[in-house]
Motif scaffolding. Structure first.
Motif, PDB file in Angstrom:
ATOM      1  N   GLY A 113     -19.683  41.531  39.132  1.00 55.02           N
ATOM      2  CA  GLY A 113     -19.846  40.478  40.128  1.00 55.02           C
ATOM      3  C   GLY A 113     -19.438  39.114  39.619  1.00 55.02           C
ATOM      4  O   GLY A 113     -19.053  38.245  40.395  1.00 55.02           O
ATOM      5  N   SER A 114     -19.514  38.925  38.304  1.00 56.39           N
ATOM      6  CA  SER A 114     -19.145  37.629  37.733  1.00 56.39           C
ATOM      7  C   SER A 114     -17.631  37.461  37.599  1.00 56.39           C
ATOM      8  O   SER A 114     -17.144  36.355  37.383  1.00 56.39           O
ATOM      9  CB  SER A 114     -19.793  37.457  36.355  1.00 56.39           C
ATOM     10  N   LEU A 115     -16.894  38.562  37.738  1.00 57.78           N
ATOM     11  CA  LEU A 115     -15.436  38.493  37.616  1.00 57.78           C
ATOM     12  C   LEU A 115     -14.831  37.879  38.870  1.00 57.78           C
ATOM     13  O   LEU A 115     -15.368  38.011  39.963  1.00 57.78           O
ATOM     14  CB  LEU A 115     -14.857  39.897  37.416  1.00 57.78           C
ATOM     15  N   SER A 116     -13.690  37.253  38.693  1.00 62.30           N
ATOM     16  CA  SER A 116     -12.962  36.746  39.856  1.00 62.30           C
ATOM     17  C   SER A 116     -12.444  37.942  40.648  1.00 62.30           C
ATOM     18  O   SER A 116     -12.356  39.060  40.119  1.00 62.30           O
ATOM     19  CB  SER A 116     -11.795  35.867  39.403  1.00 62.30           C
ATOM     20  N   ALA A 117     -12.071  37.726  41.908  1.00 66.72           N
ATOM     21  CA  ALA A 117     -11.570  38.823  42.741  1.00 66.72           C
ATOM     22  C   ALA A 117     -10.374  39.528  42.098  1.00 66.72           C
ATOM     23  O   ALA A 117     -10.358  40.760  42.028  1.00 66.72           O
ATOM     24  CB  ALA A 117     -11.220  38.326  44.142  1.00 66.72           C
ATOM     25  N   PRO A 118      -9.369  38.819  41.578  1.00 62.83           N
ATOM     26  CA  PRO A 118      -8.248  39.522  40.951  1.00 62.83           C
ATOM     27  C   PRO A 118      -8.668  40.379  39.748  1.00 62.83           C
ATOM     28  O   PRO A 118      -8.167  41.480  39.555  1.00 62.83           O
ATOM     29  CB  PRO A 118      -7.299  38.406  40.519  1.00 62.83           C
TER      30      PRO A 118
END
Length: 184
Positions: A113-118
């Motif tokens: 969840g902490s990752l960016s969408a890409p």
């Protein structure tokens, strides 16, 4: 999967891929409700414009790429596209609960969840869907080197987080991220 396996329509191939496409749309937007809506709209467009599909192209690569492009075009239509692309952590966590399964590794979900969408999509496409770097790069419309670089950065961040945890807990997290069939 090739569309010629389905004669002149991509419809049967898309139907066969619905669970995969649904998971992709859900992770893309961060929630099941919005994912279902995005997938529905994208499928309608794909069926209406199926003539754009080029024979010989992998149907799943084409379908995933079309959903991603449709999502990007919807984001561009918003006044604040970056804010629109953020996910709701509570609703994102719900994506990882299977029916009848109460166990979810909260640290893994929080990390994803902490990752960016890409970055999130890169992990899903390569590790979750098993796409090669080249196919993931076609879907996300970036060079294969970008896919490799994202995975290296994600792995480094994950390694840093795991180093801060107890060894047994870290091993359990890695086990969750790399199920039996994906470890090399």
């Amino acid at each position: 999967m090739q569309a010629e396996d389905f004669h002149d329509s991509v419809r049967p191939g898309l139907i066969a891929m619905l669970p995969r496409l649904m998971r992709f749309a859900d992770v893309l937007v961060g929630a099941r409700d919005e994912g279902a809506g995005l997938l529905s709209r994208a499928l309608q467009l794909m069926l209406a414009e199926q003539h754009r599909y080029q024979r010989g192209t992998s149907l799943d690569v084409w379908a995933f790429a079309e959903i991603y492009r449709y999502w990007l075009s919807e984001l561009r239509d918003h006044a604040e596209p970056v804010a629109q692309a953020r996910i709701d952590e509570t609703r994102f966590v719900e994506l990882f609960y299977a029916k009848g399964d109460d166990y979810v590794d909260a640290s893994v979900v929080a990390f994803l969840g902490s990752l960016s969408a890409p970055q999130r999509l890169t992990v899903l496409l390569v590790y979750g869907e098993g796409f090669e770097y080249e196919d993931a790069s076609r879907i996300l419309d970036v060079p294969p080197e970008t896919i490799a670089a994202r995975l290296i950065r994600i792995s480094a961040v994950l390694a840093d987080r795991l180093n801060a945890r107890a060894p047994a807990q870290a091993a359990a997290t890695v086990e969750t991220l790399y199920p039996e069939g994906l470890r090399g």
